[in-house]
Design a protein around this motif. Structure first.
Motif, PDB file in Angstrom:
ATOM      1  N   THR A  33       2.284   1.714  -3.514  1.00 35.72           N
ATOM      2  CA  THR A  33       1.218   2.101  -4.435  1.00 35.72           C
ATOM      3  C   THR A  33       0.820   3.552  -4.236  1.00 35.72           C
ATOM      4  OG1 THR A  33       0.380  -0.173  -4.456  1.00 35.72           O
ATOM      5  CG2 THR A  33      -1.108   1.561  -5.210  1.00 35.72           C
ATOM      6  N   ILE A  71      -1.541  -6.346  -3.596  1.00 36.05           N
ATOM      7  CA  ILE A  71      -2.806  -5.952  -2.959  1.00 36.05           C
ATOM      8  C   ILE A  71      -3.966  -6.773  -3.510  1.00 36.05           C
ATOM      9  CG2 ILE A  71      -4.451  -4.050  -2.710  1.00 36.05           C
ATOM     10  CD1 ILE A  71      -2.082  -2.143  -2.642  1.00 36.05           C
ATOM     11  N   LEU A  89       0.833  -1.205   0.000  1.00 36.40           N
ATOM     12  CA  LEU A  89       0.000   0.000   0.000  1.00 36.40           C
ATOM     13  C   LEU A  89       0.870   1.259   0.000  1.00 36.40           C
ATOM     14  CD1 LEU A  89      -2.890   1.119   0.142  1.00 36.40           C
ATOM     15  CD2 LEU A  89      -2.697   1.050   2.643  1.00 36.40           C
ATOM     16  N   LEU A  98      -8.200  -2.634   5.279  1.00 37.21           N
ATOM     17  CA  LEU A  98      -6.886  -2.694   5.917  1.00 37.21           C
ATOM     18  C   LEU A  98      -6.826  -3.884   6.865  1.00 37.21           C
ATOM     19  CD1 LEU A  98      -6.435   1.102   6.778  1.00 37.21           C
ATOM     20  CD2 LEU A  98      -5.591  -0.139   4.774  1.00 37.21           C
TER      21      LEU A  98
END
Length: 513
Positions: free
Chosen positions: A56, A255, A53, A119
């Motif tokens: 990204t 992800i 994350l 998350l």
């Protein structure tokens, strides 16, 4: 090809990169092994997701600032055009502050409205630490671009060394104190060390600001005629390229993989991907090309020189990839048992597959570099539909096909992307930099060695490691017959290699034709 005039700071750039960066990569490799051996699969999955994350978000909110700095700062510095340089840096700083604000707000929204399914850990400690980690990483990325533009590679390299050393020492201390380490613990440590490293680099640049102005100006060079008003357009085109590549980048793939794999498979894939990325960063392409981009920007009008430099770097990259594939295909299961957890051993096939995806991305990076230097911006917008289709395909198939979709779709998408970029570069140095005929000869040599070695392994399965090492020597011997390098490429290598190790250039000369 005229290469009589050496590229300024070329040797110094390579020397600094190969000394400091290689040290950092070895330390980073050791840190990855330390983390995967310390954390349970559940905890490692949490850390791996937040790391993906982070990477990204950094690309999504980069706004093309990093590559714009690499393109404009070297030119303005070489011209002594400090007024345009100040305007550019001020606008870049404003854009970075705005992007960080939006990114942190997005993390808050994901935690509040994600319903616990976005998350893997929504505790305040995890969220605050992740935001601090992201801010430090984003700022560090911009500072690295400035350091490369001003040929201050040692500053960021030392900061990277201190970062990894501090991170590893902190984890080892916690292990020695018998502290229960979780994925969030690694995130907290990473946030602290990355932030301190960015502060160090910024303070170092402020300290050296007077020396920078004296070192970078080239009075005998023609002005670049780059208008600062064109920087936003260039940044937008680069940003479009980044987003197009990002949609099927390793971090996004990780992800998306979380939704189609169980915890052990996801942890194994994340570890294999992280390790492959760490190893590939020690290959010539990712290690050398970023430091040379400012030099290419100054000499974009010398396409033959640029093609020869990029070609020899890419061919060394290809040889490294082939060597890695030989070792991991023949002895991957034993290597995983040594450097990670036993439950990951069945996924040894991920290493050559992931590395092949990374090699395709290096080929695309070469084409992207040529297109950026020649200001061929439209190709980046053309790539968007390909990226969107690849991401959508992976999203809708990962739950059903699992690992097959995760490995196959990025390969197909990268091949289409390379074909489009090379089509736009068909009249430039892009094809010469890739040198398809000689590159295919290297790949064919490695493939033949692997097939023969696999047949031998069926008869002697207990000698996997010895067979892998022997196959490497056979592959290197086959290169003497393939001779993948051109003579003009070795002339460029002679400019980059210091005068003392001439035995290196003499040895490589046997591979030229």
């Amino acid at each position: 090809m005229n290469i009589a005039r050496p590229v300024p700071n070329f040797r110094r750039a390579l020397q600094i990169h190969y000394s400091f960066k290689l040290t950092n990569l070895v330390l980073g490799f050791a840190f990855q092994i330390l983390v995967v051996k310390t954390l349970r699969p559940n905890d490692y999955a949490t850390y791996a997701f937040f790391l993906a994350l982070l990477l990204t978000m950094e690309r999504v909110f980069s706004l093309g600032i990093d590559r714009t700095l690499l393109r404009y700062v070297p030119a303005y510095s070489a011209d002594g055009n400090f007024e345009s340089l100040r305007i550019l840096l001020r606008k870049a700083a404003i854009a970075r502050v705005a992007s960080i604000s939006v990114a942190v707000s997005l993390v808050y929204l994901m935690a509040v409205y994600g319903g616990g399914g976005v998350l893997p850990d929504e505790s305040p400690l995890a969220l605050y630490s992740f935001c601090i980690w992201y801010i430090g990483y984003a700022v560090m990325t911009d500072l690295e671009m400035l350091a490369q533009s001003w040929v201050l590679h040692a500053t960021t390299a030392i900061a990277g060394t201190l970062d990894v050393l501090a991170r590893s020492a902190s984890v080892l201390c916690l292990v020695g104190l018998e502290y229960k380490i979780s994925g969030v613990t690694i995130i907290v440590v990473s946030a602290m060390t990355t932030s301190l490293a960015s502060v160090f680099v910024l303070a170092r640049m402020v300290w050296l600001r007077s020396r920078i102005s004296r070192l970078v100006i080239e009075r005998d060079k023609k002005p670049s005629h780059l208008a600062v008003q064109g920087a936003p357009v260039f940044a937008l085109s680069v940003y479009a390229s980044n987003l197009g590549w990002l949609m099927t980048s390793p971090s996004v793939i990780r992800i998306l993989a979380k939704g189609g794999l169980d915890v052990v498979a996801f942890s194994a894939f994340s570890f294999a991907q992280a390790l492959c990325v760490s190893i590939q960063r020690s290959f010539p392409g990712p290690m050398v090309l970023p430091s040379l981009e400012p030099i290419f920007a100054r000499f974009a009008t010398s396409p033959n020189l640029m093609a020869a430099l990029v070609a020899i770097i890419f061919k060394f990259e290809l040889i490294c990839f082939a060597s890695f594939s030989i070792v991991t295909v023949l002895a991957g299961e034993q290597l995983i048992a040594i450097i990670s957890r036993p439950e990951y051993g069945q996924y040894y096939y991920l290493f050559p597959a992931i590395m092949f995806v990374l090699l395709l991305q290096t080929i695309y990076r070469v084409g992207e570099l040529v297109a950026s230097l020649q200001l061929t911006h439209v190709v980046f917008l053309v790539l968007w539909p390909v990226s969107i289709l690849g991401t959508a395909s992976l999203y809708f198939t990962v739950e059903k096909w699992g690992m097959v979709a995760i490995l196959l779709i990025p390969i197909l998408e990268s091949m289409v992307r390379i074909a489009i970029v090379m089509h736009y570069n068909r009249h430039s140095v892009g094809w010469r930099a890739i040198d398809p005929v000689r590159s295919l000869q290297v790949c064919l040599s490695a493939s033949v060695v692997i097939v023969i070695a696999l047949l031998v392994r069926r008869a002697f399965p207990e000698f996997q490691m010895a067979l892998a090492v022997s196959s490497l020597f056979v592959f290197f011997g086959s290169l003497l017959g393939a001779r993948p390098f051109r003579k003009e490429e070795l002339e460029c290598l002679a400019l980059a290699v210091p005068s003392s190790p001439r035995v290196l250039t003499r040895s490589i000369a046997r591979l030229a034709r």
